[in-house]
Design a protein around this motif. Structure first.
Motif, PDB file in Angstrom:
ATOM      1  N   PHE A  55     -34.329  -1.016 -13.483  1.00  0.00           N
ATOM      2  CA  PHE A  55     -33.771  -0.326 -12.325  1.00  0.00           C
ATOM      3  C   PHE A  55     -34.395  -0.846 -11.030  1.00  0.00           C
ATOM      4  O   PHE A  55     -33.680  -1.095 -10.045  1.00  0.00           O
ATOM      5  CB  PHE A  55     -33.997   1.185 -12.459  1.00  0.00           C
ATOM      6  N   VAL A  56     -35.707  -1.031 -11.023  1.00  0.00           N
ATOM      7  CA  VAL A  56     -36.394  -1.522  -9.826  1.00  0.00           C
ATOM      8  C   VAL A  56     -35.924  -2.930  -9.485  1.00  0.00           C
ATOM      9  O   VAL A  56     -35.630  -3.242  -8.323  1.00  0.00           O
ATOM     10  CB  VAL A  56     -37.926  -1.501 -10.036  1.00  0.00           C
ATOM     11  N   ILE A  57     -35.835  -3.782 -10.485  1.00  0.00           N
ATOM     12  CA  ILE A  57     -35.415  -5.168 -10.257  1.00  0.00           C
ATOM     13  C   ILE A  57     -33.958  -5.218  -9.812  1.00  0.00           C
ATOM     14  O   ILE A  57     -33.603  -5.975  -8.894  1.00  0.00           O
ATOM     15  CB  ILE A  57     -35.631  -6.008 -11.531  1.00  0.00           C
ATOM     16  N   THR A  58     -33.101  -4.414 -10.440  1.00  0.00           N
ATOM     17  CA  THR A  58     -31.690  -4.387 -10.047  1.00  0.00           C
ATOM     18  C   THR A  58     -31.529  -3.893  -8.625  1.00  0.00           C
ATOM     19  O   THR A  58     -30.743  -4.448  -7.840  1.00  0.00           O
ATOM     20  CB  THR A  58     -30.878  -3.496 -11.003  1.00  0.00           C
ATOM     21  N   MET A  59     -32.268  -2.839  -8.254  1.00  0.00           N
ATOM     22  CA  MET A  59     -32.218  -2.342  -6.876  1.00  0.00           C
ATOM     23  C   MET A  59     -32.627  -3.432  -5.894  1.00  0.00           C
ATOM     24  O   MET A  59     -32.018  -3.604  -4.843  1.00  0.00           O
ATOM     25  CB  MET A  59     -33.119  -1.130  -6.733  1.00  0.00           C
ATOM     26  N   THR A  60     -33.647  -4.202  -6.243  1.00  0.00           N
ATOM     27  CA  THR A  60     -34.087  -5.301  -5.381  1.00  0.00           C
ATOM     28  C   THR A  60     -32.999  -6.356  -5.250  1.00  0.00           C
ATOM     29  O   THR A  60     -32.718  -6.852  -4.149  1.00  0.00           O
ATOM     30  CB  THR A  60     -35.365  -5.943  -5.946  1.00  0.00           C
ATOM     31  N   ASP A  61     -32.374  -6.705  -6.376  1.00  0.00           N
ATOM     32  CA  ASP A  61     -31.291  -7.682  -6.333  1.00  0.00           C
ATOM     33  C   ASP A  61     -30.125  -7.198  -5.475  1.00  0.00           C
ATOM     34  O   ASP A  61     -29.530  -7.981  -4.723  1.00  0.00           O
ATOM     35  CB  ASP A  61     -30.797  -7.976  -7.754  1.00  0.00           C
ATOM     36  N   VAL A  62     -29.800  -5.917  -5.587  1.00  0.00           N
ATOM     37  CA  VAL A  62     -28.695  -5.365  -4.804  1.00  0.00           C
ATOM     38  C   VAL A  62     -29.007  -5.422  -3.312  1.00  0.00           C
ATOM     39  O   VAL A  62     -28.149  -5.781  -2.497  1.00  0.00           O
ATOM     40  CB  VAL A  62     -28.403  -3.907  -5.237  1.00  0.00           C
TER      41      VAL A  62
END
Length: 511
Positions: free
Chosen positions: A415-422
């Protein structure tokens, strides 16, 4: 020609039948463990790992878009190595369009199109120079040494092959350690199948589009998987003892973890997992000057490499925290991305997380029948961890093994990595899921191991058989996804006939 397809199809399906026979229900692979491995097991392990490595790296040279035949903007690592040899960090281009310098906002793609500005696609542009915004670490690890030793440039997809090979070996090594430490009775068959499946699952996209983007991502994956292994070795491999060996392992973990920031920063966020491992290491230990000194020495790579990366950023963009994201010349204006508070949009973040994890496209009538979906839809085996976490017995076992906090962090990281990518990317495509596949695979492996250990003896063979076949299905899914026309791979847009060729091979030439 159909005879050739028939022979190729027979070889393919013969290999499938051989693997299925090897993992049949009554196979010894579902009863023997990795403890005291004999010659037969070692040969099979080396053969499996070697086959997975070769099967992943050899097809990388198929597509002209990614194998260097049509380099376009995808040879930036090679150009960057030449720039470093020439004593600077900007790209050696001498064709900067004057109109690009005169624009109020050269990062606006619509304005560039309107003015007909010539520019180098997907580069960072700042103060009249072009820069590579991809991490510099692969340049110093591979491209520069190769250039100095051989006098030739290392083709970018070859670097990806090296990083992928080392990542796959890292998965096998990490899982071997986890079994020896936590799941000693896990079957040899599950170890082989799950290691192979999660390794292939994590990097399958790089097989289809290996240059530049996936060079950055796979280099980060390679650094992180070895970082996680060495940290785990430091915390649990030395039985929690403060020793030179444990500090040395922690030093290596820090080194690889720090290097990941210079490869692919979102992947490097996995370094958050160091926090619960450090807490576990320090549990029941008295902090004194000696221990503090050892911990400082172990963390030294984070400090040194962090300073070097910030200096590198400052030399290029007059800011230690700017990696070049703000100055990209690409399909979206990202000049405002440097301000987190202006960029943050909760709805956009939530939609991005949902899309990255559970987006779904209908099954198609045409081969290869499937499409690119969210991580959990592409590979349902990753749902195993979340389902298992709901069981009280599993949670108790996590606590007993002293890895509960670590698994909580593993759950949070996608979730943290996906939020960063977004937040830092104009769109989220399949290659961005490589940032999270590997950590979700490690998490699932841990929960599969715990569930197996809790099974009664009468059910363990059945569980092993089911999980190994699920792993084989995961690998087969990767093979189908590799054939999906996407991102200038060997089936798109000019090579669609390759899809028909593969279909004929699978059908033994009878279509």
């Amino acid at each position: 020609m159909n005879f050739i397809y028939f022979i190729a199809g027979c070889l393919f399906w013969g290999s499938i039948i051989f693997v299925l026979f090897l993992f049949r229900y009554k196979s010894w692979l579902h009863s023997e463990t990795i403890e005291n491995m004999g010659c037969r097991q070692k040969i099979l392990l080396l053969s499996a790992a070697g086959f997975v490595v070769l099967a992943c790296i050899l097809p990388m040279g198929v597509s002209p878009s990614w194998n260097g035949e049509l380099p376009d903007h995808r040879n930036q690592y090679e150009v960057m190595a030449e720039a470093v040899l020439n004593g600077h960090f900007y790209m050696d281009y001498d064709d900067a369009d004057p109109r690009l310098l005169e624009m109020d906002n050269p990062y606006d793609p619509e304005e560039r199109t309107r003015l007909g500005v010539n520019f180098h696609w997907d580069h960072a542009f700042y103060d009249g120079h072009y820069y590579m915004y991809f991490g510099i670490v692969p340049v110093f690890l591979l491209f520069l040494p190769y250039r100095i030793v051989t006098g030739m440039s290392l083709m970018t997809y070859h670097a990806t092959q090296i990083f992928v090979g080392m990542f796959i070996v890292g998965i096998f090594v990490l899982f071997h350690f986890l079994i020896k430490k936590f799941f000693r009775r896990l079957t040899f068959g599950m170890y082989l199948a799950l290691s192979s499946a999660f390794a292939v699952m994590s990097i399958w996209y790089s097989i289809a589009a290996p240059s530049l983007y996936c060079t950055a991502i796979t280099s980060g994956l390679c650094m992180e998987v070895w970082s996680l292994y060495f940290f785990a070795k430091s915390v649990w491999g030395e039985a929690g003892q403060v020793s030179r060996k444990s500090i040395f392992y922690a030093f290596l973990g820090s080194l690889f973890g720090a290097l990941a920031f210079g490869c692919r920063p979102p992947v490097a966020l996995a370094n958050i997992a160091v926090i619960p491992m450090l807490a576990e290491y320090l549990k029941n230990k008295k902090m004194d000057f000696r221990l503090f000194g050892q911990l400082t020495a172990a963390a030294l790579p984070y400090v040194v490499i962090g300073i070097l990366l910030m200096a590198y950023n400052y030399v290029r963009f007059d800011s230690p925290f700017e990696f070049g994201q703000t100055y990209q010349l690409t399909l979206a204006d990202q000049s405002s991305y440097g301000n987190f508070f202006d960029q943050f949009d909760l709805v956009n973040v939530l939609n991005g997380v949902v899309s990255n994890l559970i987006s779904f496209s209908p099954v198609k009538k045409e081969f290869p029948y499937i499409s690119l979906n969210g991580a959990l839809v592409n590979f349902p085996i990753l749902c195993f961890a979340a389902v298992s976490m709901a069981q009280e017995g599993v949670r108790e076992q996590l606590k007993k093994l002293n890895i509960r906090n670590l698994t909580i962090v593993f759950f949070m990281l996608p979730f943290v990595i996906t939020m960063t990518d977004v937040l830092w990317s104009p769109f989220i495509g399949e290659r961005y899921r490589m940032d999270i596949y590997w950590i979700m695979g490690v998490t699932s492996f841990i929960f599969i191991g715990i569930c197996y250990m809790q099974k009664p003896e009468t059910s363990k063979r059945k569980f092993s058989f089911v999980m190994t076949n699920w792993a084989l299905i995961t690998i087969f899914t990767c093979m189908l996804l590799y054939c999906v026309p996407n991102d200038l791979n060997f089936t798109e847009p000019f090579f669609l006939e390759n899809v028909e060729r593969i279909k004929k091979i699978l059908a033994l030439g009878f279509v």
